[in-house]
Design an enzyme around this catalytic site. Structure first.
Site, PDB file in Angstrom:
ATOM      1  CB  THR A   1     -32.611 -45.441  11.181  1.00 24.10           C
ATOM      2  OG1 THR A   1     -34.121 -45.520  10.217  1.00 24.10           O
ATOM      3  CG2 THR A   1     -33.565 -45.082  12.621  1.00 24.10           C
ATOM      4  N   GLY A   2     -30.935 -45.378   8.485  1.00 25.43           N
ATOM      5  CA  GLY A   2     -30.050 -45.696   7.651  1.00 25.43           C
ATOM      6  C   GLY A   2     -29.143 -45.785   7.460  1.00 25.43           C
ATOM      7  CB  SER A  25     -21.993 -49.468   0.759  1.00 25.48           C
ATOM      8  OG  SER A  25     -21.284 -48.809   0.178  1.00 25.48           O
ATOM      9  N   GLY A  26     -23.242 -47.628  -2.130  1.00 21.28           N
ATOM     10  CA  GLY A  26     -23.996 -46.570  -2.776  1.00 21.28           C
ATOM     11  C   GLY A  26     -25.035 -45.990  -2.634  1.00 21.28           C
ATOM     12  CB  VAL A  43     -25.997 -42.126   4.529  1.00 21.53           C
ATOM     13  CG1 VAL A  43     -24.920 -40.861   5.717  1.00 21.53           C
ATOM     14  CG2 VAL A  43     -25.422 -42.096   3.423  1.00 21.53           C
ATOM     15  CB  CYS A  92     -20.742 -41.180  -2.601  1.00 21.37           C
ATOM     16  SG  CYS A  92     -22.099 -41.917  -3.644  1.00 21.37           S
ATOM     17  CE  LYS A 104     -27.321 -36.926  -7.146  1.00 19.46           C
ATOM     18  NZ  LYS A 104     -27.890 -37.810  -6.228  1.00 19.46           N
ATOM     19  CG  HIS A 159     -18.500 -45.055  -5.202  1.00 20.46           C
ATOM     20  ND1 HIS A 159     -18.113 -46.487  -5.036  1.00 20.46           N
ATOM     21  CD2 HIS A 159     -18.903 -44.209  -4.851  1.00 20.46           C
ATOM     22  CE1 HIS A 159     -20.191 -45.891  -4.533  1.00 20.46           C
ATOM     23  NE2 HIS A 159     -20.269 -45.233  -4.557  1.00 20.46           N
ATOM     24  CD  GLN A 165     -20.960 -44.462  -8.326  1.00 21.05           C
ATOM     25  OE1 GLN A 165     -21.013 -44.067  -9.851  1.00 21.05           O
ATOM     26  NE2 GLN A 165     -21.058 -44.244  -7.543  1.00 21.05           N
TER      27      GLN A 165
END
Lengths: 339, 339, 339, 339
Positions: free
Chosen positions: C11-12, C177-178, C14, C148, C203, C240, C174
């Site tokens: 539901t999120g 929405s990330g 992504v 991402c 990361k 991005h 970026q």
């Protein structure tokens, strides 16, 4: 000597505006600030994530955050930036204990015996204070100011009352800061308009009638105006812009309307704008970013007054429409000798 | 076999939408494209700075840009994305030379003998074509579509006519693309609302009455509706959102209004949306970014139909409100055998 | 016949992309979707607030949301859009029970025996699967895709390895929405840049070295590249954009670099872009809004390849950089016969 | 007594900043303002569309706009906000006629005998003035300040010179105001990043080496630093944020770097910031909107100083990066007795 004032909910978006407006205030001195439980005991600079563009005022940097409890707040007047449900519980405790509560919360605005006041509009409604104290057996009292989208509108409607104002249609374009710091996600509003703000239209429609109503010494008789609002969230930081259609029995010309706007009087206190209403003649003003800070964000800027009568009004939602409104109410009460 | 079509002003913002909508069209084939003098002779991919998010359609990449001259444009129908002053001079030359001119320009919209048409609203106004050709002694003719902020509104007003619609107050929140690629500087609109768009309110107020008027075989009798508009530019790329207050003699309920919106019929051609009006029941829809592309940007999305009657409508200003509108007019004329 | 797939955290932000990309997929059929406790038992259309611009796919509208429990998810492959801490607990349960877990979560990316894969870059790292199953005694297994902001970068770094890539400096810009739907308040980002994203630089710096490392049949030997990143949040919805400085021992010319970018090969599965890297020659491309959707958001667009070597790369963070990456990993595994 | 100053190009974006900064200046008095031909003869309030958020200063409201001609400008010092091509022609005329020209234009920045100065960085380069006057036989002279994206960067690079700075990689995120009021269309930048600004990278790379170079009494010997820039336009109104990677022979720690930033000295004139460099310790500062106005927009705010050395710097592009830079140069010259 200055009055000692406290701020309930001092770390949030409106709370920070209170801090900003009350620091270095000639009549008031911040002596107590409250926060929610997890921040109690911290210094202000540690408990609050300061988000305004001016620096944290030095006088609060090291002030300790306390619980919103009348016994913990060492002051005479409290300004309330609490969310409505919390205000509902907390504000009466302060009023009961003898504090003057100048509240920006919506919890008690529409109560019969609680004044909902804009100083330039209906200062006489403060007469409700005596009735309130008697009825509720409080040592102190609560005075409220209207919602951020009501206030700019009503300041412009007041001078139109003399022409027999009877119908208003208003569409708002409201800044994201009106919803609090985390209120509107960026994904919701970038490149977007949201044509809905919960409870906002109802507030405009009811609060306006109380504000423009007549106080007969006992109670406020609501103004008989047919008001419909349509509220929108737009991607701007601060400033509520409103497009207004107003019908009056006397059918004034745009020039007559502009005249009464310009003649509208200041209450002449430290935070009061010299011109509560500024009338712009340019075809494309007011604009949100350019005009929201007029007279430190305390003036309402009006423009495009056209046949109809149609016009645009703009006010700063977290200054004139929130913290500044409560501060102005307190200044009015000091000036009138109520405090 | 497809009709051969040309695009006047093919390199601008609306011109690019025409290219996008007409490429791979089942009924039309792009055979001629015009540009201003400095780009004449270039390939489309060299003369146009393509700014849409889909790639340049292959069928126009190498097509040569020509002058907006009837002798240079090898086609049967021309779609006009010219600025108003240029359209004023150029479009009659094409109509005189026998072309069908489907124009998005405002130059001739309000002429007595020139149809201003939204296919789902007033297809019968095409009856003006015969009168126009006779009067002007043209082999071809001009048909126009309304302004981008009028079209979404009028599609929703049409079904309300049956309830005796007599008063409309509308406030628009219009995308920057409505002003053309260079129309709105970013410094003018970032973190800002501009409550003014030149000539826009006048267009809404006059065009609506012509569109909703009755064609009696000779001329269009304008609808008698009291319409006032207040137009605003907002920081969104595409999509005009409008807040509408509508008064009708029969006083329909919101449910009755929603029903006539949902029942409003498609004209059933390749670009026509299946649902010219989509009714959303969510409390916070339509939203500009989420709903502007409904049915490829050809549907009007309506929501928040409330007592009043108040509602919100949204349409894509450069698709349904511009290039798509002209294309739909051409499709209607093909379907009706006029072309 | 299609593989039956489930989505963990459907539901999120992504999760919704997974739904969008997997609906009508030729190889996969959505048969199970999970949500957090308060939405379990609801239909998808009731439990999810759908925020994408395309409509909810019909095939999931009425599908029931279940708990993220191997016994409740009726499918063969699960795609994981869980937050990292939840993924840490839940994903092993699925792998143990025999599911193929294609995860977008960061929880297991850097584990020695868990493949971190971009199909076009290091498909051979899937060899870790056998080692993983043996070591952990799982019937199924976990395969992950990178963060991402790593993925677009590394797709462009891979072809540079042949020139002896040894130093990278990268600055990211970026999209909001990330951070997930509620991750970035509008008050934080309107008219603003935030030069910090928690854990993002780490990361990029670690994942890149694993992705570009060599699998020797036993383990992945990290690439020896000096990578420093500086990550920024900017006010765009999706996409991005990254400015890259790359040093290579062989000192290739910009033309040589562009050639290896263009020659970079597709894996030729249903969601794989035909051109994993698109090279633009215009001086001002790629641009976030114009290029993020290239090949359905699955291509990386590169431009401004200059002496230095310096260049700009852009990828869609919730498609190529998240849900699309996991889907591509699953397609690769089907194609290779691993599933 | 104050020096009489004029502003060349007083109606544009930078010109308005000059007006704003020079009104009520303790050392300078605005006595002459120029505009392009069509506005000559008008009052400033009629010839300029004032776009700043503070009101037009009273002292210029009724001042007459004149041609940019030494005979028409009644003053001692001229500040130049002219576009580069116009500056090229006009500025020498003023210098020849005995004026001090403090120019923000790029036309003469890189000339051997013309000082390119940031007061806190290379005040000694003003020694070029004598050489310039002798060589060109001018009564007056020209002094320039660097480009808006160079200035913030170089102020932070200067204190790093003592550690043997030899390599810089910088990625800028620049505000739309840097391109002038109409420079960036809103359609170009809403929900977008443009990774290109014409000539900007070249300016950063060359100007920095001159600014950090050594003046030996005859000429400036450029600093030997390997600088590469990658410049981006982002959707913010004001403020250039830059991500910097710097290599130094002495390899200082972040703490050592922060110390030299904090110790960097003010020149102590009316517009000079008390802290030319402000170092923030929060993990997510500086931020464009929150920090661009630090010390009236004259300070550079630095943050995220990390191993690498990597850091972020931010400065107000039309104040510290343009008009304020020229004003500061003039103040420096007054203080040094050059004027």
């Amino acid at each position: 000597m200055r009055y000692r004032v406290g701020i309930l909910g001092s770390t949030g978006a409106v709370g920070q505006r209170f801090i900003q407006l009350l620091s270095s205030h000639p009549w008031f001195e911040i002596t107590a600030i409250s926060a929610s439980e997890r921040n109690v005991g911290k210094k202000y600079s540690e408990g609050a994530v300061w988000r305004l563009e001016t620096p944290i005022p030095e006088e609060v940097t090291d002030l300790e955050l306390v619980a919103p409890d009348p016994k913990k707040m060492d002051c005479d007047i409290v300004f309330s930036a609490l969310p409505s449900d919390e205000a509902k519980k907390v504000e009466p405790l302060f009023a009961e204990s003898g504090f003057v509560v100048a509240s920006n919360a919506s919890a008690y605005r529409m109560e019969d015996d609680i004044p909902l006041v804009i100083p330039e509009v209906n200062a006489d409604h403060l007469g409700l204070i005596d009735i309130q104290r008697k009825k509720r057996k409080w040592d102190g009292f609560i005075v409220t100011n209207p919602n951020c989208s009501t206030i700019g509108l009503v300041i412009t409607l007041k001078p139109l009352m003399q022409f027999g104002l009877h119908e208003v249609r208003v569409v708002t374009m409201q800044a994201v800061s009106g919803a609090g710091y985390e209120g509107v996600p960026s994904m919701a509003i970038l490149d977007n308009i949201i044509p809905y703000i919960a409870k906002e239209e109802e507030k405009i429609e009811t609060e306006s009638k109380k504000l423009l109503g007549e106080f007969d010494g006992e109670k406020v008789k609501f103004a008989e105006i047919d008001i419909l609002a349509s509220c929108n969230r737009v991607p701007v930081i601060d400033g509520h812009l409103e497009a207004v259609f107003a019908r009056m029995h006397e059918n004034p010309t745009p020039e007559e309307v502009k005249k009464v706007f310009k003649d509208f009087r200041s209450i002449d206190t430290p935070s009061a704008p010299k011109h509560p209403i500024i009338v712009r003649e340019e075809v494309d003003r007011p604009q949100t970013r350019l005009d929201r800070n007029a007279e430190n964000g305390m003036s309402v800027t009006v423009g495009r007054v056209r046949e109809g009568i149609r016009y645009i009004c703009l006010s700063h939602n977290t200054i004139r429409g929130a913290a500044g409104a409560s501060v102005l109410n307190a200044e009015l009460m000091v000036k009138k000798g109520i405090i």
